[in-house]
Design a protein around this motif. Structure first.
Motif, PDB file in Angstrom:
ATOM      1  N   SER A  92      -8.788  20.312  21.281  1.00 34.42           N
ATOM      2  CA  SER A  92      -8.601  21.577  22.161  1.00 34.42           C
ATOM      3  C   SER A  92      -8.778  22.903  21.245  1.00 34.42           C
ATOM      4  O   SER A  92      -8.676  22.887  20.065  1.00 34.42           O
ATOM      5  N   LEU A  93      -8.368  23.659  22.071  1.00 34.43           N
ATOM      6  CA  LEU A  93      -8.289  25.225  21.328  1.00 34.43           C
ATOM      7  C   LEU A  93      -6.888  25.755  21.648  1.00 34.43           C
ATOM      8  O   LEU A  93      -6.736  27.015  21.850  1.00 34.43           O
ATOM      9  N   ASP A  94      -5.948  24.750  21.698  1.00 37.36           N
ATOM     10  CA  ASP A  94      -4.517  25.306  22.046  1.00 37.36           C
ATOM     11  C   ASP A  94      -3.726  24.443  21.240  1.00 37.36           C
ATOM     12  O   ASP A  94      -4.022  24.023  20.135  1.00 37.36           O
ATOM     13  N   ASP A  95      -2.236  24.629  21.232  1.00 43.07           N
ATOM     14  CA  ASP A  95      -1.338  23.830  20.395  1.00 43.07           C
ATOM     15  C   ASP A  95      -1.405  22.513  20.659  1.00 43.07           C
ATOM     16  O   ASP A  95      -1.846  21.808  21.510  1.00 43.07           O
ATOM     17  N   GLU A  96      -1.851  21.756  19.347  1.00 39.03           N
ATOM     18  CA  GLU A  96      -2.234  20.359  19.390  1.00 39.03           C
ATOM     19  C   GLU A  96      -1.702  19.498  17.966  1.00 39.03           C
ATOM     20  O   GLU A  96      -1.828  20.250  17.113  1.00 39.03           O
ATOM     21  N   VAL A  97      -1.330  18.454  18.212  1.00 37.29           N
ATOM     22  CA  VAL A  97      -0.913  17.783  16.903  1.00 37.29           C
ATOM     23  C   VAL A  97      -1.847  16.488  16.794  1.00 37.29           C
ATOM     24  O   VAL A  97      -2.005  15.638  17.825  1.00 37.29           O
ATOM     25  N   ILE A  98      -2.228  16.336  15.577  1.00 36.64           N
ATOM     26  CA  ILE A  98      -3.001  15.046  15.222  1.00 36.64           C
ATOM     27  C   ILE A  98      -2.391  14.373  14.192  1.00 36.64           C
ATOM     28  O   ILE A  98      -1.889  15.027  13.240  1.00 36.64           O
ATOM     29  N   VAL A  99      -2.311  13.187  14.018  1.00 36.97           N
ATOM     30  CA  VAL A  99      -1.534  12.577  12.982  1.00 36.97           C
ATOM     31  C   VAL A  99      -2.439  11.351  12.531  1.00 36.97           C
ATOM     32  O   VAL A  99      -3.178  10.687  13.169  1.00 36.97           O
ATOM     33  N   HIS A 100      -2.359  10.984  11.152  1.00 38.53           N
ATOM     34  CA  HIS A 100      -3.149   9.810  10.471  1.00 38.53           C
ATOM     35  C   HIS A 100      -2.284   9.437   9.386  1.00 38.53           C
ATOM     36  O   HIS A 100      -1.626  10.101   8.678  1.00 38.53           O
ATOM     37  N   ARG A 101      -2.125   8.164   9.412  1.00 40.59           N
ATOM     38  CA  ARG A 101      -1.382   7.334   8.046  1.00 40.59           C
ATOM     39  C   ARG A 101      -2.228   7.374   7.126  1.00 40.59           C
ATOM     40  O   ARG A 101      -3.436   6.386   6.884  1.00 40.59           O
ATOM     41  N   ALA A 102      -2.195   8.080   6.057  1.00 41.80           N
ATOM     42  CA  ALA A 102      -3.319   8.113   4.775  1.00 41.80           C
ATOM     43  C   ALA A 102      -3.045   7.062   3.915  1.00 41.80           C
ATOM     44  O   ALA A 102      -1.988   7.033   3.288  1.00 41.80           O
ATOM     45  N   ASP A 103      -3.930   6.297   3.806  1.00 42.12           N
ATOM     46  CA  ASP A 103      -3.934   5.103   2.657  1.00 42.12           C
ATOM     47  C   ASP A 103      -4.203   5.723   1.176  1.00 42.12           C
ATOM     48  O   ASP A 103      -5.333   6.187   0.877  1.00 42.12           O
ATOM     49  N   LEU A 104      -3.059   6.028   0.570  1.00 49.92           N
ATOM     50  CA  LEU A 104      -3.440   6.706  -0.878  1.00 49.92           C
ATOM     51  C   LEU A 104      -4.087   5.678  -1.723  1.00 49.92           C
ATOM     52  O   LEU A 104      -4.603   6.457  -2.601  1.00 49.92           O
ATOM     53  N   ASP A 105      -4.093   4.683  -1.586  1.00 48.30           N
ATOM     54  CA  ASP A 105      -4.579   3.474  -2.360  1.00 48.30           C
ATOM     55  C   ASP A 105      -6.412   3.598  -2.448  1.00 48.30           C
ATOM     56  O   ASP A 105      -6.891   3.331  -3.188  1.00 48.30           O
ATOM     57  N   LEU A 106      -6.565   4.541  -1.430  1.00 48.14           N
ATOM     58  CA  LEU A 106      -8.262   4.613  -0.895  1.00 48.14           C
ATOM     59  C   LEU A 106      -8.799   5.596  -2.091  1.00 48.14           C
ATOM     60  O   LEU A 106      -9.858   5.595  -2.529  1.00 48.14           O
ATOM     61  N   ALA A 160       0.753  -1.228   0.142  1.00 48.36           N
ATOM     62  CA  ALA A 160       0.176  -0.031  -0.067  1.00 48.36           C
ATOM     63  C   ALA A 160       0.706   1.190   0.341  1.00 48.36           C
ATOM     64  O   ALA A 160       1.850   1.216   0.583  1.00 48.36           O
ATOM     65  N   ARG A 161       0.542   2.318  -0.796  1.00 46.22           N
ATOM     66  CA  ARG A 161       1.160   3.467  -0.704  1.00 46.22           C
ATOM     67  C   ARG A 161       0.543   4.193   0.361  1.00 46.22           C
ATOM     68  O   ARG A 161      -0.630   4.308   0.307  1.00 46.22           O
ATOM     69  N   CYS A 162       1.228   4.946   1.352  1.00 43.51           N
ATOM     70  CA  CYS A 162       0.761   5.580   2.636  1.00 43.51           C
ATOM     71  C   CYS A 162       1.672   6.840   2.665  1.00 43.51           C
ATOM     72  O   CYS A 162       2.679   6.948   2.259  1.00 43.51           O
ATOM     73  N   LEU A 163       0.906   7.829   3.284  1.00 37.79           N
ATOM     74  CA  LEU A 163       1.706   8.985   3.711  1.00 37.79           C
ATOM     75  C   LEU A 163       1.330   9.507   5.135  1.00 37.79           C
ATOM     76  O   LEU A 163       0.007   9.608   5.238  1.00 37.79           O
ATOM     77  N   THR A 164       2.044   9.381   6.049  1.00 39.73           N
ATOM     78  CA  THR A 164       1.623   9.976   7.494  1.00 39.73           C
ATOM     79  C   THR A 164       1.383  11.560   7.408  1.00 39.73           C
ATOM     80  O   THR A 164       2.523  11.927   7.492  1.00 39.73           O
ATOM     81  N   ILE A 165       0.361  11.861   7.839  1.00 35.99           N
ATOM     82  CA  ILE A 165       0.034  13.349   7.869  1.00 35.99           C
ATOM     83  C   ILE A 165      -0.085  13.885   9.157  1.00 35.99           C
ATOM     84  O   ILE A 165      -0.930  13.135  10.055  1.00 35.99           O
ATOM     85  N   ALA A 166       0.459  14.774   9.615  1.00 37.55           N
ATOM     86  CA  ALA A 166       0.512  15.682  10.853  1.00 37.55           C
ATOM     87  C   ALA A 166      -0.389  16.839  10.730  1.00 37.55           C
ATOM     88  O   ALA A 166      -0.005  17.826   9.836  1.00 37.55           O
ATOM     89  N   VAL A 167      -1.301  17.144  11.334  1.00 35.77           N
ATOM     90  CA  VAL A 167      -1.886  18.741  11.301  1.00 35.77           C
ATOM     91  C   VAL A 167      -1.574  19.293  12.764  1.00 35.77           C
ATOM     92  O   VAL A 167      -1.669  18.839  13.832  1.00 35.77           O
ATOM     93  N   CYS A 168      -0.860  20.401  12.605  1.00 34.82           N
ATOM     94  CA  CYS A 168      -0.212  20.956  13.823  1.00 34.82           C
ATOM     95  C   CYS A 168      -1.101  22.365  13.924  1.00 34.82           C
ATOM     96  O   CYS A 168      -0.860  23.448  13.357  1.00 34.82           O
ATOM     97  N   GLN A 169      -2.249  22.156  14.898  1.00 32.24           N
ATOM     98  CA  GLN A 169      -2.967  23.151  15.393  1.00 32.24           C
ATOM     99  C   GLN A 169      -2.379  24.340  16.255  1.00 32.24           C
ATOM    100  O   GLN A 169      -1.412  23.581  17.133  1.00 32.24           O
ATOM    101  N   THR A 170      -2.485  25.508  16.058  1.00 35.06           N
ATOM    102  CA  THR A 170      -1.919  26.407  17.249  1.00 35.06           C
ATOM    103  C   THR A 170      -3.000  27.030  18.056  1.00 35.06           C
ATOM    104  O   THR A 170      -3.932  27.339  17.368  1.00 35.06           O
ATOM    105  N   GLY A 171      -2.660  27.330  19.211  1.00 34.65           N
ATOM    106  CA  GLY A 171      -3.687  28.166  20.174  1.00 34.65           C
ATOM    107  C   GLY A 171      -3.514  29.717  19.580  1.00 34.65           C
ATOM    108  O   GLY A 171      -2.407  29.842  18.794  1.00 34.65           O
TER     109      GLY A 171
END
Length: 304
Positions: A263-277, A2-13
């Motif tokens: 939250s409404l503050d600095d926070e990181v979420i991560v997901h391994r995106a399946d590009l084959d999807l 599978a082709r994948c890319l692990t994406i992080a979204v870096c929210q700031t407060g």
């Protein structure tokens, strides 16, 4: 495999007007370090991630206005973030205010850059859908982006990142279907975007309960209709007296929210995106090559 890319979204407060650029860059470096620790391969930061959202005020002194803009990227204060990307082997998309010298004049853009895992510049996007007005309007939330920014002039470019086709967008762009369609037609598999969005609008108090719904709705529709992965990073919390909604998320090409900040503050979420999807979703409903071929349709003006 599978082709994948692990994406992080870096929210700031909130980033207050009193915050120094060095302090803010330090926060972004810390978020990128957290993203790397979670296994991210690419991260996205919010719109105007280096400053407060200054278009909430009318400012007449051009020298003061230009203090919110970057004359070069990276610059002396932002180099730390690029160095961190190279050290961590994690690239990023960063929203900021760009001071450009083009066509014999100084120009101002709301910009996002894509930077590689070696800390090197890959590509640039300038916000196309610039909202608000150039002067305050009675009964309307002050939002003077048109006073300070020109509409982008680079179109919707898509760049290669570790073999993945990545496009960029900024804030109000996410509400327009053309954004996702242009990125998709240009070959994007992933769209990264950042936003600063008020919790309340003076002109539409009756719609206050729909702010988060309307934040996610066009992104989920755009991901589904154009078979894209979307990573969307917000600035959140009470910034210089204005509440920002947050709600940063990662959205799958099915239209589902795969991850969302809490939250409404600095926070990181991560997901391994399946590009084959992406290909699976195209086979189900959105095979452009099959369903959108111009030769399959007659125009109204064509003779029968």
């Amino acid at each position: 495999m599978a082709r994948c890319l692990t994406i992080a979204v870096c929210q700031t407060g909130p980033i207050q007007r009193s915050a120094s650029r060095a302090e803010t860059v330090g926060r972004l470096v810390h978020l990128l370090e957290k993203a790397a620790a979670f296994g991210a391969e690419i991260a996205v930061f919010p719109e105007m991630a280096l400053t407060t959202f200054f278009p909430r005020w009318r400012i007449d002194d051009q020298a003061e206005i230009d203090t919110f803009f970057e004359a070069s990227m990276p610059g002396p204060e932002t180099q730390r973030l690029y160095d961190a990307a190279a050290r961590l082997k994690v690239g990023f998309a960063l929203g900021y205010c760009e001071l450009a010298h083009e066509d014999g004049r100084t120009r101002h853009f709301n910009t996002m850059d894509l930077v590689g895992p070696d800390g090197a510049f890959i590509g640039r996007y300038r916000k196309m859908h610039v909202p608000g007005s150039s002067e305050p309007e009675e009964g309307t939330t002050t939002h003077l982006e048109r006073r300070y920014f020109e509409p982008g002039n680079l179109g919707f470019p898509v760049y290669n990142y570790r073999g993945v086709r990545v496009g960029l967008a900024i804030c109000n762009d996410r509400r327009w279907p053309e954004t996702y369609r242009m990125l998709c037609l240009n070959g994007a598999e992933v769209a990264l975007l950042g936003y600063n969005t008020p919790l309340l609008l003076d002109e539409a108090p009756a719609l206050a309960h729909l702010r988060m719904f309307h934040n996610h709705l066009p992104m989920q529709a755009g991901a589904y209709q154009n078979t894209l992965w979307i990573g969307a990073a917000a600035k959140a919390g009470l910034e210089d007296g204005q509440a920002l909604i947050g709600g940063s998320c990662i959205i799958a090409p099915t239209g589902e929210i795969a991850a969302q900040t809490m939250s409404l503050d600095d926070e990181v979420i991560v997901h391994r995106a399946d590009l084959d999807l992406i290909e699976t979703c195209r086979k189900v409903n959105f095979n452009f090559a099959l369903y959108r071929r111009p030769d399959q349709y007659k125009r109204i003006s064509d003779p029968v």
